[in-house]
Design a protein around this motif. Structure first.
Motif, PDB file in Angstrom:
ATOM      1  N   UNK A 122      41.073  46.168  43.946  1.00  0.00           N
ATOM      2  CA  UNK A 122      41.195  45.624  45.300  1.00  0.00           C
ATOM      3  C   UNK A 122      40.275  44.426  45.480  1.00  0.00           C
ATOM      4  N   UNK A 123      39.054  44.522  44.969  1.00  0.00           N
ATOM      5  CA  UNK A 123      38.127  43.388  45.056  1.00  0.00           C
ATOM      6  C   UNK A 123      38.684  42.199  44.277  1.00  0.00           C
ATOM      7  N   UNK A 124      39.373  42.481  43.177  1.00  0.00           N
ATOM      8  CA  UNK A 124      40.017  41.403  42.427  1.00  0.00           C
ATOM      9  C   UNK A 124      41.036  40.661  43.271  1.00  0.00           C
ATOM     10  N   UNK A 125      41.849  41.387  44.052  1.00  0.00           N
ATOM     11  CA  UNK A 125      42.807  40.733  44.956  1.00  0.00           C
ATOM     12  C   UNK A 125      42.086  39.929  46.025  1.00  0.00           C
ATOM     13  N   UNK A 126      40.961  40.444  46.517  1.00  0.00           N
ATOM     14  CA  UNK A 126      40.202  39.729  47.545  1.00  0.00           C
ATOM     15  C   UNK A 126      39.650  38.408  46.993  1.00  0.00           C
ATOM     16  N   UNK A 127      39.128  38.440  45.764  1.00  0.00           N
ATOM     17  CA  UNK A 127      38.614  37.197  45.171  1.00  0.00           C
ATOM     18  C   UNK A 127      39.736  36.188  44.956  1.00  0.00           C
ATOM     19  N   UNK A 128      40.925  36.669  44.625  1.00  0.00           N
ATOM     20  CA  UNK A 128      42.064  35.780  44.447  1.00  0.00           C
ATOM     21  C   UNK A 128      42.438  35.134  45.773  1.00  0.00           C
ATOM     22  N   UNK A 129      42.350  35.900  46.864  1.00  0.00           N
ATOM     23  CA  UNK A 129      42.640  35.347  48.191  1.00  0.00           C
ATOM     24  C   UNK A 129      41.590  34.323  48.596  1.00  0.00           C
ATOM     25  N   UNK A 130      40.324  34.580  48.236  1.00  0.00           N
ATOM     26  CA  UNK A 130      39.249  33.652  48.586  1.00  0.00           C
ATOM     27  C   UNK A 130      39.400  32.326  47.855  1.00  0.00           C
ATOM     28  N   UNK A 131      39.758  32.383  46.577  1.00  0.00           N
ATOM     29  CA  UNK A 131      39.861  31.157  45.776  1.00  0.00           C
ATOM     30  C   UNK A 131      41.184  30.424  45.972  1.00  0.00           C
ATOM     31  N   UNK A 132      42.176  31.114  46.579  1.00  0.00           N
ATOM     32  CA  UNK A 132      43.514  30.533  46.760  1.00  0.00           C
ATOM     33  C   UNK A 132      44.124  30.115  45.419  1.00  0.00           C
ATOM     34  N   UNK A 133      43.794  30.856  44.385  1.00  0.00           N
ATOM     35  CA  UNK A 133      44.288  30.525  43.053  1.00  0.00           C
ATOM     36  C   UNK A 133      44.723  31.797  42.335  1.00  0.00           C
ATOM     37  N   UNK A 134      45.983  31.833  41.914  1.00  0.00           N
ATOM     38  CA  UNK A 134      46.506  32.971  41.165  1.00  0.00           C
ATOM     39  C   UNK A 134      46.354  32.655  39.684  1.00  0.00           C
TER      40      UNK A 134
END
Length: 383
Positions: A47-59
């Motif tokens: 879940x934290x991994x998804x949050x970091x992806x949302x923060x960076x706006x980069x998949x």
């Protein structure tokens, strides 16, 4: 000018605080044999991994992270049988020392394709690592006082699980331990499911074999932990080679690392569920295990930041030994587990060794030298 190095120290501080605190939510809970606990914990990590992806706006996903995350998952899975064989004190001492020393070696020799890391002062660098190992040894001699305040809760949890078919009622020993209490091999019936495991189980009744097996598995666990960040560091060095003046965003890689952990952990948990019928798990520990994963993931992000900015020779060992201070403070100030003049004296000495160890590691490669050496590595890559 030296902002990158200072961010590395901030990352090491974050790793120390959260690695030292991530098991607090599950303290006193019945975690079974650890397999289900690990999977719920890894769900929190993802879940934290998804949050970091949302923060960076980069998949972004790097397939190498499956190897790194998988290495951590296997190392974590080995920890429970290690503790059942040789105890929590010797187990943590062995795999933590192995993790610290192996990680340091990978950076110094440039293993697995990593750039070879240079330091300004060899003596400070080696002394820093050795002092950290001495501190770990001192922790082994500290005898915590564990209380049984949760015993009534454990009985309630066991009754609930038995009622819902999560524990076989005729095997009450399977899940009768908490995060601070671990079973003997006699309480791991899955070891006797086949003739092969039955033979191994019989061998573990021999004290010498049991100790040697436990130490060997602990060393293997530490080895797995030590290589878990190698794919991340390879990605980090690749980006620095392409852009010597760039600053790779560690958060971009977090999802890859955490997804790798979750994928392998899910495979381990699935195999366990197929072998053990019904699987042993405690539903009351689900949310605490999940929260432990969230805290671990925050710590891992700091660990990756410190290793990315300071390397395996400075950032990695600081992030590996720093959490011992935080964990000990929890034990002394909140859980009141470390008591008595002898224990507190040993703890104070261990704190001094850790402090001097971190100081030596910092002085071995101060920010200005780290800045210069990073440029030399980058120019070497681009030649």
């Amino acid at each position: 000018m030296f902002a990158g190095a200072y961010w590395g120290y901030i990352g090491a501080a974050v790793a120390s605080v959260f690695f030292g605190s991530n098991y607090v939510p599950v303290k006193g809970y019945n975690v079974g044999n650890g397999i289900a606990f690990q999977w719920f914990m890894c769900s929190g990590i993802l879940i934290v991994g998804f949050i970091t992806m949302a923060i960076t706006h980069e998949v972004y996903f790097d397939w190498r992270a499956i190897l790194g995350g998988g290495a951590w998952a296997f190392g974590n899975t080995l920890s429970m049988p290690v503790i059942s064989l040789i105890g929590i004190g010797l187990g943590i001492l062995t795999w933590s020392s192995a993790n610290l020393v192996f990680g340091y070696i990978w950076g110094r020799i440039g293993a697995f394709g990593l750039p070879k890391e240079e330091v300004a002062n060899e003596y400070f660098s080696i002394a820093g690592v050795l002092l950290a190992v001495v501190a770990l040894i001192l922790f082994f001699f500290i005898k915590p006082t564990l209380n049984d305040d949760k015993k009534d809760d454990d009985e309630e949890y066991a009754q609930f699980n038995q009622k819902h078919g999560l524990i076989q009622a005729d095997e009450p020993g399977d899940d009768r331990f908490r995060i601070d209490e671990y079973p003997s091999t006699a309480e791991l019936p899955w070891l006797t499911n086949t003739s092969f495991f039955h033979s191994i189980h019989k061998l573990t009744e021999n004290m010498l074999f049991s100790r040697l097996l436990g130490i060997g598995m602990a060393l293997l666990s530490g080895l797995f932990y030590s290589v878990s960040l190698v794919p991340f560091q390879l990605w980090n060095s690749d980006l620095k080679a392409k852009d010597p003046n760039g600053h790779p965003n560690t958060l971009v890689y977090c999802f890859s690392q955490f997804a790798g952990i979750y994928i392998v952990s899910t495979g381990i948990f699935t195999f366990y569920c197929l072998v053990v019928r019904p699987p042993r798990m405690n539903v009351a520990a689900t949310l605490p295990s999940y929260l432990a994963g969230v805290l671990w993931a925050i710590a891992a992000a700091g660990w990756m930041l410190s290793t990315g900015k300071l390397g395996f020779t400075v950032g990695y060992p600081i992030s590996a030994v720093g959490p011992l201070i935080v964990t000990s403070l929890w034990s002394v100030l909140w859980f009141r587990e470390i008591r008595g003049a002898r224990n507190l004296g040993l703890l104070a000495i261990a704190f001094v060794f850790i402090g001097v160890s971190i100081l030596f590691l910092v002085l071995s490669n101060p920010p200005e030298h780290h800045h210069d050496s990073s440029h030399s590595h980058s120019s070497h890559h681009t030649e």
